[in-house]
Design an enzyme around this catalytic site. Structure first.
Site, PDB file in Angstrom:
ATOM      1  N   ASP A  63       0.859  -1.192   0.000  1.00  0.00           N
ATOM      2  CA  ASP A  63       0.000   0.000   0.000  1.00  0.00           C
ATOM      3  C   ASP A  63       0.893   1.239   0.000  1.00  0.00           C
ATOM      4  O   ASP A  63       1.481   1.592   1.013  1.00  0.00           O
ATOM      5  CB  ASP A  63      -0.910  -0.016   1.236  1.00  0.00           C
ATOM      6  CG  ASP A  63      -1.765   1.245   1.314  1.00  0.00           C
ATOM      7  OD1 ASP A  63      -1.701   2.089   0.382  1.00  0.00           O
ATOM      8  OD2 ASP A  63      -2.477   1.390   2.320  1.00  0.00           O
ATOM      9  N   TYR A 162      -3.485  15.141  -8.767  1.00  0.00           N
ATOM     10  CA  TYR A 162      -3.074  14.081  -9.709  1.00  0.00           C
ATOM     11  C   TYR A 162      -2.122  14.667 -10.749  1.00  0.00           C
ATOM     12  O   TYR A 162      -1.037  14.132 -11.002  1.00  0.00           O
ATOM     13  CB  TYR A 162      -4.320  13.505 -10.393  1.00  0.00           C
ATOM     14  CG  TYR A 162      -4.020  12.571 -11.541  1.00  0.00           C
ATOM     15  CD1 TYR A 162      -3.744  11.225 -11.316  1.00  0.00           C
ATOM     16  CD2 TYR A 162      -4.003  13.037 -12.869  1.00  0.00           C
ATOM     17  CE1 TYR A 162      -3.459  10.361 -12.377  1.00  0.00           C
ATOM     18  CE2 TYR A 162      -3.717  12.177 -13.921  1.00  0.00           C
ATOM     19  CZ  TYR A 162      -3.446  10.846 -13.673  1.00  0.00           C
ATOM     20  OH  TYR A 162      -3.162   9.991 -14.724  1.00  0.00           O
ATOM     21  N   LYS A 166       1.854  13.895 -11.352  1.00  0.00           N
ATOM     22  CA  LYS A 166       2.330  13.331 -12.627  1.00  0.00           C
ATOM     23  C   LYS A 166       3.376  14.258 -13.263  1.00  0.00           C
ATOM     24  O   LYS A 166       4.318  13.788 -13.912  1.00  0.00           O
ATOM     25  CB  LYS A 166       1.166  13.102 -13.591  1.00  0.00           C
ATOM     26  CG  LYS A 166       0.244  11.958 -13.185  1.00  0.00           C
ATOM     27  CD  LYS A 166       0.876  10.590 -13.368  1.00  0.00           C
ATOM     28  CE  LYS A 166      -0.105   9.464 -13.110  1.00  0.00           C
ATOM     29  NZ  LYS A 166       0.491   8.124 -13.210  1.00  0.00           N
TER      30      LYS A 166
HETATM   31  N1  LIG Z   1      -6.598   4.486 -17.798  1.00  0.00           N
HETATM   32  C1  LIG Z   1      -6.185   5.458 -18.587  1.00  0.00           C
HETATM   33  O1  LIG Z   1      -6.802   5.722 -19.629  1.00  0.00           O
HETATM   34  C2  LIG Z   1      -4.981   6.273 -18.212  1.00  0.00           C
HETATM   35  C3  LIG Z   1      -4.771   7.512 -18.845  1.00  0.00           C
HETATM   36  C4  LIG Z   1      -3.645   8.248 -18.527  1.00  0.00           C
HETATM   37  C5  LIG Z   1      -2.744   7.757 -17.591  1.00  0.00           C
HETATM   38  N2  LIG Z   1      -2.967   6.565 -16.979  1.00  0.00           N
HETATM   39  C6  LIG Z   1      -2.003   6.070 -15.993  1.00  0.00           C
HETATM   40  O2  LIG Z   1      -1.762   4.694 -16.243  1.00  0.00           O
HETATM   41  C7  LIG Z   1      -1.574   4.004 -15.000  1.00  0.00           C
HETATM   42  C8  LIG Z   1      -2.577   2.867 -14.882  1.00  0.00           C
HETATM   43  O3  LIG Z   1      -3.869   3.397 -15.067  1.00  0.00           O
HETATM   44  P1  LIG Z   1      -5.188   2.555 -14.793  1.00  0.00           P
HETATM   45  O4  LIG Z   1      -6.323   3.341 -15.315  1.00  0.00           O
HETATM   46  O5  LIG Z   1      -4.974   1.153 -15.219  1.00  0.00           O
HETATM   47  O6  LIG Z   1      -5.204   2.658 -13.209  1.00  0.00           O
HETATM   48  P2  LIG Z   1      -6.362   2.193 -12.218  1.00  0.00           P
HETATM   49  O7  LIG Z   1      -7.373   1.347 -12.862  1.00  0.00           O
HETATM   50  O8  LIG Z   1      -6.832   3.413 -11.512  1.00  0.00           O
HETATM   51  O9  LIG Z   1      -5.530   1.272 -11.261  1.00  0.00           O
HETATM   52  C9  LIG Z   1      -4.756   1.860 -10.331  1.00  0.00           C
HETATM   53  C10 LIG Z   1      -3.674   0.917  -9.947  1.00  0.00           C
HETATM   54  O10 LIG Z   1      -2.941   1.540  -8.900  1.00  0.00           O
HETATM   55  C11 LIG Z   1      -2.936   0.687  -7.776  1.00  0.00           C
HETATM   56  N3  LIG Z   1      -3.069   1.445  -6.541  1.00  0.00           N
HETATM   57  C12 LIG Z   1      -4.089   2.295  -6.203  1.00  0.00           C
HETATM   58  N4  LIG Z   1      -3.911   2.730  -4.936  1.00  0.00           N
HETATM   59  C13 LIG Z   1      -2.758   2.148  -4.498  1.00  0.00           C
HETATM   60  C14 LIG Z   1      -2.050   2.193  -3.276  1.00  0.00           C
HETATM   61  N5  LIG Z   1      -2.502   2.902  -2.226  1.00  0.00           N
HETATM   62  N6  LIG Z   1      -0.907   1.489  -3.153  1.00  0.00           N
HETATM   63  C15 LIG Z   1      -0.447   0.733  -4.184  1.00  0.00           C
HETATM   64  N7  LIG Z   1      -1.069   0.642  -5.377  1.00  0.00           N
HETATM   65  C16 LIG Z   1      -2.219   1.344  -5.526  1.00  0.00           C
HETATM   66  C17 LIG Z   1      -4.148  -0.216  -7.928  1.00  0.00           C
HETATM   67  O11 LIG Z   1      -3.904  -1.419  -7.212  1.00  0.00           O
HETATM   68  P3  LIG Z   1      -5.124  -2.256  -6.562  1.00  0.00           P
HETATM   69  O12 LIG Z   1      -6.168  -2.390  -7.620  1.00  0.00           O
HETATM   70  O13 LIG Z   1      -4.471  -3.516  -6.155  1.00  0.00           O
HETATM   71  O14 LIG Z   1      -5.602  -1.464  -5.371  1.00  0.00           O
HETATM   72  C18 LIG Z   1      -4.220  -0.395  -9.420  1.00  0.00           C
HETATM   73  O15 LIG Z   1      -3.380  -1.447  -9.812  1.00  0.00           O
HETATM   74  C19 LIG Z   1      -1.709   5.051 -13.913  1.00  0.00           C
HETATM   75  O16 LIG Z   1      -0.447   5.548 -13.584  1.00  0.00           O
HETATM   76  C20 LIG Z   1      -2.545   6.143 -14.586  1.00  0.00           C
HETATM   77  O17 LIG Z   1      -2.334   7.412 -14.013  1.00  0.00           O
HETATM   78  C21 LIG Z   1      -4.078   5.809 -17.257  1.00  0.00           C
END
Ligand SMILES: NC(=O)c1ccc[n+]([C@@H]2O[C@H](COP(=O)([O-])OP(=O)(O)OC[C@H]3O[C@@H](n4cnc5c(N)ncnc54)[C@H](OP(=O)(O)O)[C@@H]3O)[C@@H](O)[C@H]2O)c1
Length: 249
Positions: A63, A162, A166
């Site tokens: 975490d 956020y 970033k």
């Molecule tokens: N999705 C998009 O379209 C998008 C766009 C731009 C940038 N990004 C970036 O891409 C990355 C992945 O995005 P995503 O949308 O797949 O993310 P997401 O669905 O929000 O998943 C977040 C991830 O972060 C982990 N996490 C959250 N709180 C945490 C904590 N307290 N300690 C450790 N781990 C934690 C979660 O783990 P658990 O599920 O195990 O809690 C999960 O694996 C991120 O860096 C995001 O900012 C994504």
């Protein structure tokens, strides 16, 4: 860098983009450790999928918003899978907050999970890889890939904590690329909208797609390709690859 037989750690590798990256690395021949926070079940499933690909895999709970020691996660990974050569910092939170309603708690959580954890993981990773390289224990170079966001370089007024965390991640990518050279390359990927937030309906996705030059949202595989490109290169460092369909323009 040759990924076949290498060892990678992907934070947030249990679900969504992190999971796609973990599986992409495994398909390219890496043994993969993933970290998860709340997604214990999905972490087990991702590990099973990697094992089914013939690679070794392990999941650790960490975490990043709590009592987290980056060095422990790196050491646990190396004990399980051997010397690490790839670190992908993907775990992050994305929570609402404008200039007038961002709380200190919201700020601290974003900076802890989205910036502090990637920094101290990179520090622990950098010490291990450089130490092993210098002592001849491992001839492998290292790569860090940070998953950023195009908002980091073109900030709007929403998701303030956020976006600023970033932006710090992008600055950190450049700083560490200098500090950890020549043994370790440090790069970042800046996705646009790839996987919409949970709960987003078709109307949300259509509205977003209309605002993007490519007229569509992205796919996790497009982010995976960017990560693999960066890992394949021995010369690109300190760079930020946009995977946005032009949205950042
Ligand atoms: N999705 C998009 O379209 C998008 C766009 C731009 C940038 N990004 C970036 O891409 C990355 C992945 O995005 P995503 O949308 O797949 O993310 P997401 O669905 O929000 O998943 C977040 C991830 O972060 C982990 N996490 C959250 N709180 C945490 C904590 N307290 N300690 C450790 N781990 C934690 C979660 O783990 P658990 O599920 O195990 O809690 C999960 O694996 C991120 O860096 C995001 O900012 C994504």
């Amino acid at each position: 860098m040759e990924l076949m037989g290498s060892t990678a750690l992907v934070t947030g590798g249990a679900v969504r983009l992190g999971r796609a990256i973990a599986l992409g690395l495994a398909r390219a021949g890496a043994d993969v450790a993933i970290s998860y926070s709340s997604s214990a079940g999905p972490a087990d499933e991702t590990v099973s999928e990697i094992l089914a690909l013939g690679r070794r895999a392990v999941a650790f709970r960490a975490d990043f918003g709590g009592d987290f020691r980056a060095e422990d996660l790196v050491l646990q990974t190396e004990e399980a899978l051997g010397p690490l050569s790839v670190l992908v910092n993907s775990a992050a939170i994305f929570e609402h907050g404008n200039w007038d309603d961002t709380t200190e708690e919201n700020w601290e959580r974003h900076f802890s999970i989205n910036l502090k954890a990637p920094f101290f993981l990179s520090q622990a990773f950098g010490r291990r890889v450089k130490g092993q390289f210098a002592s001849g224990l491992s001839g492998r170079r290292g790569h860090v890939v940070n998953i950023a966001d195009w908002r980091a370089v073109r900030p709007g007024t929403d998701h303030v904590a956020y976006t600023l965390a970033k932006a710090g991640l992008v600055a950190m990518t450049k700083s560490l690329a200098l500090a950890l050279a020549p043994e370790i390359q440090v790069n970042a990927v800046a996705p646009g909208i790839i996987l919409p937030p949970p709960g987003a309906d078709d109307a949300f996705i259509e509205r977003k797609a209309a605002q993007i030059p490519a007229r569509r949202v992205g796919s996790p595989e497009e982010v995976v390709k960017a990560v693999l490109y960066l890992l394949d290169s021995d010369f690109v460092t300190g760079d930020l690859v946009y995977v946005t369909g032009g949205e950042h323009l």
